[in-house]
Design a protein around this motif. Structure first.
Motif, PDB file in Angstrom:
ATOM      1  N   MET A  28      55.004  49.992  48.361  1.00  0.00           N
ATOM      2  CA  MET A  28      55.421  49.481  47.070  1.00  0.00           C
ATOM      3  C   MET A  28      54.177  48.946  46.342  1.00  0.00           C
ATOM      4  SD  MET A  28      58.038  46.327  46.214  1.00  0.00           S
ATOM      5  CE  MET A  28      59.229  46.953  47.339  1.00  0.00           C
ATOM      6  N   PRO A  29      53.988  49.248  45.051  1.00  0.00           N
ATOM      7  CA  PRO A  29      52.825  48.750  44.321  1.00  0.00           C
ATOM      8  C   PRO A  29      52.810  47.227  44.272  1.00  0.00           C
ATOM      9  CG  PRO A  29      53.999  50.430  43.051  1.00  0.00           C
ATOM     10  CD  PRO A  29      54.820  50.119  44.249  1.00  0.00           C
ATOM     11  N   ALA A  30      51.627  46.643  44.291  1.00  0.00           N
ATOM     12  CA  ALA A  30      51.481  45.186  44.312  1.00  0.00           C
ATOM     13  C   ALA A  30      52.029  44.534  43.050  1.00  0.00           C
ATOM     14  CB  ALA A  30      50.022  44.808  44.504  1.00  0.00           C
ATOM     15  N   SER A  31      52.091  45.245  41.935  1.00  0.00           N
ATOM     16  CA  SER A  31      52.525  44.648  40.674  1.00  0.00           C
ATOM     17  C   SER A  31      54.044  44.483  40.581  1.00  0.00           C
ATOM     18  CB  SER A  31      52.031  45.480  39.492  1.00  0.00           C
ATOM     19  OG  SER A  31      52.587  46.770  39.554  1.00  0.00           O
ATOM     20  N   ARG A  32      54.787  45.145  41.446  1.00  0.00           N
ATOM     21  CA  ARG A  32      56.255  45.042  41.397  1.00  0.00           C
ATOM     22  C   ARG A  32      56.717  43.964  42.361  1.00  0.00           C
ATOM     23  NH1 ARG A  32      59.117  50.551  41.992  1.00  0.00           N
ATOM     24  NH2 ARG A  32      60.829  49.195  41.444  1.00  0.00           N
ATOM     25  N   PRO A  33      57.680  43.114  41.933  1.00  0.00           N
ATOM     26  CA  PRO A  33      58.187  42.092  42.846  1.00  0.00           C
ATOM     27  C   PRO A  33      58.980  42.723  43.974  1.00  0.00           C
ATOM     28  CG  PRO A  33      59.457  42.100  40.804  1.00  0.00           C
ATOM     29  CD  PRO A  33      58.314  43.079  40.627  1.00  0.00           C
ATOM     30  N   ALA A  34      59.001  42.051  45.107  1.00  0.00           N
ATOM     31  CA  ALA A  34      59.785  42.511  46.244  1.00  0.00           C
ATOM     32  C   ALA A  34      61.259  42.450  45.895  1.00  0.00           C
ATOM     33  CB  ALA A  34      59.495  41.628  47.460  1.00  0.00           C
ATOM     34  N   ARG A  35      62.046  43.299  46.495  1.00  0.00           N
ATOM     35  CA  ARG A  35      63.492  43.300  46.277  1.00  0.00           C
ATOM     36  C   ARG A  35      64.150  42.453  47.364  1.00  0.00           C
ATOM     37  NH1 ARG A  35      63.028  44.274  41.465  1.00  0.00           N
ATOM     38  NH2 ARG A  35      62.457  46.337  40.816  1.00  0.00           N
ATOM     39  N   GLY A  36      65.336  41.962  47.074  1.00  0.00           N
ATOM     40  CA  GLY A  36      66.072  41.182  48.061  1.00  0.00           C
ATOM     41  C   GLY A  36      66.122  39.718  47.682  1.00  0.00           C
ATOM     42  N   PRO A  37      66.630  38.874  48.603  1.00  0.00           N
ATOM     43  CA  PRO A  37      66.860  37.467  48.280  1.00  0.00           C
ATOM     44  C   PRO A  37      65.577  36.683  48.011  1.00  0.00           C
ATOM     45  CG  PRO A  37      67.271  37.891  50.607  1.00  0.00           C
ATOM     46  CD  PRO A  37      67.031  39.220  49.950  1.00  0.00           C
ATOM     47  N   GLU A  38      64.446  37.162  48.463  1.00  0.00           N
ATOM     48  CA  GLU A  38      63.183  36.444  48.281  1.00  0.00           C
ATOM     49  C   GLU A  38      62.340  37.002  47.143  1.00  0.00           C
ATOM     50  OE1 GLU A  38      62.541  33.619  49.916  1.00  0.00           O
ATOM     51  OE2 GLU A  38      64.493  33.892  50.853  1.00  0.00           O
ATOM     52  N   ALA A  39      62.895  37.856  46.305  1.00  0.00           N
ATOM     53  CA  ALA A  39      62.144  38.477  45.215  1.00  0.00           C
ATOM     54  C   ALA A  39      61.640  37.409  44.241  1.00  0.00           C
ATOM     55  CB  ALA A  39      63.015  39.491  44.482  1.00  0.00           C
ATOM     56  N   THR A  40      60.367  37.530  43.869  1.00  0.00           N
ATOM     57  CA  THR A  40      59.771  36.598  42.913  1.00  0.00           C
ATOM     58  C   THR A  40      59.063  37.381  41.825  1.00  0.00           C
ATOM     59  OG1 THR A  40      57.693  36.405  44.143  1.00  0.00           O
ATOM     60  CG2 THR A  40      59.427  34.792  44.665  1.00  0.00           C
ATOM     61  N   VAL A  41      58.771  36.689  40.753  1.00  0.00           N
ATOM     62  CA  VAL A  41      58.065  37.285  39.633  1.00  0.00           C
ATOM     63  C   VAL A  41      56.960  36.319  39.208  1.00  0.00           C
ATOM     64  CG1 VAL A  41      59.700  36.353  37.928  1.00  0.00           C
ATOM     65  CG2 VAL A  41      58.355  38.363  37.373  1.00  0.00           C
ATOM     66  N   LYS A  42      55.807  36.885  38.813  1.00  0.00           N
ATOM     67  CA  LYS A  42      54.713  36.055  38.318  1.00  0.00           C
ATOM     68  C   LYS A  42      55.095  35.508  36.949  1.00  0.00           C
ATOM     69  CE  LYS A  42      50.252  36.899  39.109  1.00  0.00           C
ATOM     70  NZ  LYS A  42      48.963  37.598  39.132  1.00  0.00           N
ATOM     71  N   VAL A  43      55.032  34.199  36.814  1.00  0.00           N
ATOM     72  CA  VAL A  43      55.370  33.568  35.547  1.00  0.00           C
ATOM     73  C   VAL A  43      54.177  32.779  35.011  1.00  0.00           C
ATOM     74  CG1 VAL A  43      56.934  31.953  34.389  1.00  0.00           C
ATOM     75  CG2 VAL A  43      57.804  33.441  36.195  1.00  0.00           C
ATOM     76  N   TRP A  44      53.708  31.816  35.783  1.00  0.00           N
ATOM     77  CA  TRP A  44      52.640  30.925  35.318  1.00  0.00           C
ATOM     78  C   TRP A  44      51.298  31.433  35.821  1.00  0.00           C
ATOM     79  CZ3 TRP A  44      55.524  29.275  31.951  1.00  0.00           C
ATOM     80  CH2 TRP A  44      56.786  28.758  32.186  1.00  0.00           C
ATOM     81  N   ASP A  45      50.476  31.893  34.880  1.00  0.00           N
ATOM     82  CA  ASP A  45      49.161  32.425  35.230  1.00  0.00           C
ATOM     83  C   ASP A  45      48.204  31.281  35.576  1.00  0.00           C
ATOM     84  OD1 ASP A  45      47.598  31.552  32.825  1.00  0.00           O
ATOM     85  OD2 ASP A  45      49.066  32.814  31.807  1.00  0.00           O
ATOM     86  N   PRO A  46      47.024  31.605  36.119  1.00  0.00           N
ATOM     87  CA  PRO A  46      46.083  30.551  36.515  1.00  0.00           C
ATOM     88  C   PRO A  46      45.661  29.619  35.368  1.00  0.00           C
ATOM     89  CG  PRO A  46      45.473  32.617  37.549  1.00  0.00           C
ATOM     90  CD  PRO A  46      46.577  32.936  36.581  1.00  0.00           C
ATOM     91  N   VAL A  47      45.539  30.124  34.154  1.00  0.00           N
ATOM     92  CA  VAL A  47      45.145  29.267  33.027  1.00  0.00           C
ATOM     93  C   VAL A  47      46.222  28.212  32.769  1.00  0.00           C
ATOM     94  CG1 VAL A  47      44.617  29.202  30.550  1.00  0.00           C
ATOM     95  CG2 VAL A  47      43.689  31.038  31.971  1.00  0.00           C
TER      96      VAL A  47
END
Length: 181
Positions: free
Chosen positions: A1-20
Motif C-alpha cells: 500500500m502506498p505510504a500516502s494512503r491511510p491504513a484501512r480498518g479500526p486504526e486508520a488515521t489521516v495526516k491533519v496537523w503538519d509540522p509547521v
C-alpha cells in the motif's frame, strides 16, 4: 500500500496537523507557560520569548494562506452560520465530527492568535522610548496576557471534553499530527 494512503480498518488515521502547525502550537504553549508563570516580567528572557512568539505567529499567518490544506484559514474560517450551526447541533446532541478545526475551535484559534499578536505588539511597544514607563500600556499588556491564559485553559478543557465526546485524543493528535480517519 502506498505510504500516502491511510491504513484501512479500526486504526486508520489521516495526516491533519503538519509540522509547521504543531511547532507553532507547542512553541506558543511553552512560551505562554514561561512568560506567564516562570520568567520575570519585562526581563531579557521574557522579551526574547515574546519575540519568538511574534516570529512563529508571522510564520503561522503566512502558512495559513500557503500551507497544507488543514492549515489554511480558508479551510476552517468560522462564518457566523457555521458557528451557529455547530452550537445548534451541540444543543441537540447531533454535533458532527470535524477532521480539521470545528467552527468554535476556529473562533478560539483566531482569537488567541489575535490576542498573541496584540500582546507581542504591546510588549514591544514598552521597549520604545515613546512608551517607556506608560502604565496604561503595561496594564493592557497584562490584561491581554491574562486573557490568553483564560482562553488557553478554556481551549485545553474543550479539547479534553471533545476528546472524550468523540473518543479521540485531540491533544495526542497535536503531537503526532494524525487523527482518526
Amino acid at each position: 500500500m502506498p505510504a500516502s494512503r491511510p491504513a484501512r480498518g479500526p486504526e486508520a488515521t489521516v495526516k491533519v496537523w503538519d509540522p509547521v502547525v504543531r511547532l507553532f502550537h507547542w512553541t506558543v504553549v511553552t512560551a505562554c507557560v514561561l512568560n506567564l508563570f516562570i520568567l520575570e516580567e519585562g526581563h531579557y528572557w521574557h522579551r526574547v520569548t515574546g519575540y519568538v512568539v511574534a516570529a512563529v505567529l508571522i510564520v503561522r499567518v503566512v502558512w495559513g494562506f500557503v500551507g497544507t490544506p488543514y492549515a489554511r484559514f480558508a479551510q476552517f474560517f468560522p462564518t457566523p452560520s457555521k458557528v451557529f450551526d455547530q452550537i445548534g447541533d451541540m444543543l441537540h446532541g447531533r454535533e458532527r465530527r470535524y477532521i480539521g478545526h470545528n467552527p468554535l475551535a476556529s473562533v478560539m484559534m483566531l482569537t488567541l492568535m489575535a490576542l498573541l499578536a496584540v500582546t507581542c505588539l504591546t510588549g514591544w511597544m514598552q521597549t520604545l522610548d515613546a512608551f517607556w514607563g506608560e502604565e496604561w500600556l503595561e496594564d493592557v499588556h497584562a490584561i491581554l496576557a491574562n486573557g490568553i491564559m483564560v482562553l488557553a485553559l478554556l481551549h485545553a478543557a474543550a479539547a479534553i471534553f471533545e476528546s472524550w465526546r468523540h473518543k479521540e485524543n485531540l491533544v495526542w493528535a497535536m503531537v503526532t499530527g494524525r487523527k482518526r480517519a
